[in-house]
Scaffold this active site. Structure first.
Site, mmCIF file in Angstrom:
data_model
loop_
_atom_site.group_PDB
_atom_site.id
_atom_site.type_symbol
_atom_site.label_atom_id
_atom_site.label_comp_id
_atom_site.label_asym_id
_atom_site.label_seq_id
_atom_site.Cartn_x
_atom_site.Cartn_y
_atom_site.Cartn_z
ATOM 1 N N ASN A 165 3.619 1.737 3.612
ATOM 2 C CA ASN A 165 3.506 0.723 4.664
ATOM 3 C C ASN A 165 4.723 -0.197 4.646
ATOM 4 O O ASN A 165 5.294 -0.493 3.590
ATOM 5 C CB ASN A 165 2.193 -0.057 4.573
ATOM 6 C CG ASN A 165 1.944 -0.700 3.228
ATOM 7 O OD1 ASN A 165 2.366 -0.207 2.202
ATOM 8 N ND2 ASN A 165 1.225 -1.811 3.248
ATOM 9 N N GLU A 219 5.691 -3.788 6.331
ATOM 10 C CA GLU A 219 5.177 -4.924 7.115
ATOM 11 C C GLU A 219 6.322 -5.678 7.783
ATOM 12 O O GLU A 219 7.506 -5.410 7.564
ATOM 13 C CB GLU A 219 4.338 -5.821 6.197
ATOM 14 C CG GLU A 219 3.140 -5.048 5.664
ATOM 15 C CD GLU A 219 2.176 -5.885 4.851
ATOM 16 O OE1 GLU A 219 2.516 -7.023 4.472
ATOM 17 O OE2 GLU A 219 1.061 -5.388 4.602
ATOM 18 N N CYS A 278 2.062 1.596 9.222
ATOM 19 C CA CYS A 278 1.199 2.106 8.162
ATOM 20 C C CYS A 278 1.894 3.243 7.417
ATOM 21 O O CYS A 278 2.795 3.902 7.947
ATOM 22 C CB CYS A 278 -0.112 2.634 8.747
ATOM 23 S SG CYS A 278 -1.275 1.340 9.219
ATOM 24 N N GLU A 295 0.758 6.154 6.696
ATOM 25 C CA GLU A 295 0.535 7.454 7.337
ATOM 26 C C GLU A 295 1.527 7.663 8.478
ATOM 27 O O GLU A 295 1.975 8.789 8.741
ATOM 28 C CB GLU A 295 -0.894 7.538 7.903
ATOM 29 C CG GLU A 295 -2.001 7.432 6.853
ATOM 30 C CD GLU A 295 -2.453 5.995 6.616
ATOM 31 O OE1 GLU A 295 -1.613 5.067 6.681
ATOM 32 O OE2 GLU A 295 -3.652 5.808 6.362
ATOM 33 N N CYS A 353 -6.731 3.773 8.690
ATOM 34 C CA CYS A 353 -7.197 2.876 9.759
ATOM 35 C C CYS A 353 -7.416 3.683 11.040
ATOM 36 O O CYS A 353 -7.044 4.858 11.140
ATOM 37 C CB CYS A 353 -6.185 1.758 9.986
ATOM 38 S SG CYS A 353 -4.696 2.271 10.883
ATOM 39 N N CYS A 407 -4.287 5.254 12.666
ATOM 40 C CA CYS A 407 -3.788 6.402 11.901
ATOM 41 C C CYS A 407 -4.693 7.613 12.082
ATOM 42 O O CYS A 407 -4.223 8.749 12.151
ATOM 43 C CB CYS A 407 -3.635 6.035 10.431
ATOM 44 S SG CYS A 407 -2.253 4.902 10.162
HETATM 45 N N1 THU Z 1 -2.335 0.154 5.921
HETATM 46 C C1 THU Z 1 -1.786 1.403 5.861
HETATM 47 O O1 THU Z 1 -0.615 1.568 5.518
HETATM 48 N N2 THU Z 1 -2.573 2.463 6.223
HETATM 49 C C2 THU Z 1 -3.866 2.355 6.601
HETATM 50 O O2 THU Z 1 -4.463 3.346 7.000
HETATM 51 C C3 THU Z 1 -4.558 1.080 6.479
HETATM 52 C C4 THU Z 1 -3.694 -0.118 6.348
HETATM 53 C C5 THU Z 1 -1.503 -1.000 5.568
HETATM 54 C C6 THU Z 1 -1.126 -1.871 6.726
HETATM 55 C C7 THU Z 1 -0.864 -3.200 6.045
HETATM 56 O O3 THU Z 1 0.490 -3.229 5.636
HETATM 57 C C8 THU Z 1 -1.752 -3.183 4.822
HETATM 58 O O4 THU Z 1 -2.181 -1.834 4.648
HETATM 59 C C9 THU Z 1 -2.973 -4.078 4.923
HETATM 60 O O5 THU Z 1 -3.669 -3.820 6.084
#
Ligand code: THU
Length: 165
Positions: free
Chosen positions: A53, A55, A64, A66, A106, A109
């Site tokens: 991930n 940000e 994300c 994925e 999520c 994704c």
């Molecule tokens: N996140 C992912 O990388 N993949 C997911 O499927 C769920 C959430 C990340 C996004 C964010 O940087 C952190 O997790 C908290 O939500």
């Protein structure tokens, strides 16, 4: 509901994939949530692509893990050959309480993985791993996103992807 398994019960390829997801999470840039995620996918050719991930101060821009893994596969011309993806995540703060709950993708994704499955004509397997890989739950994307909106919804009909092993 998929049974929770230990890493040792996975086959060697899936074990390596979970470990690649954990390694990718080391590269996470997550100063806002403090939650590092790694994803690793394997293609039909056996190639592994990873993502973490990333940000952003504009929170909604966050990528994300994925997404990174899928983008890497697409950039290499393997966007239509994804077979299985592993995901793991953990809290970054020192002393942060970690749970053995597995990380599931999520909603966004799941939608992206569903489309990859349509391209690959496969019900992609999703290995949802706990922070230390001690717990793994194996789903298929159809289980994680039943009745999903897909190409067929737009009349871009292909038969539904066949089930994975
Ligand atoms: N996140 C992912 O990388 N993949 C997911 O499927 C769920 C959430 C990340 C996004 C964010 O940087 C952190 O997790 C908290 O939500």
């Amino acid at each position: 509901m998929a049974a929770t398994r230990t890493l040792a019960t996975l086959d060697a390829d899936d074990r390596a994939l979970a470990q690649a997801a954990l390694a990718a999470s080391e590269h996470a840039y997550a100063p806002y949530s403090g939650y590092a995620v790694g994803a690793a996918l394997r293609t039909r050719a056996g190639t592994v692509y990873t993502g973490c991930n990333v940000e952003n101060a504009a929170y909604g821009m966050t990528l994300c893990a994925e997404v990174g893994a899928l983008a890497a596969a697409n950039g290499a011309g393997a966007g239509d050959a994804v077979q299985v993806i592993a995901v793991t995540g953990r809290r970054l703060a020192s002393g942060a309480v970690q749970t053995t709950a597995v990380v599931t993708p999520c909603g966004r994704c799941r939608q992206l993985i569903l489309e990859a499955g349509h391209r690959a004509r496969r019900d992609i397997r999703v290995l949802c791993c706990s922070h230390d890989l001690s717990h793994v739950q194996a789903f298929t994307i159809a289980q994680l996103l039943p009745h999903g909106f897909g190409p067929a919804s737009l009349g871009k009909g292909r038969s539904p992807p066949r089930r994975s092993r």
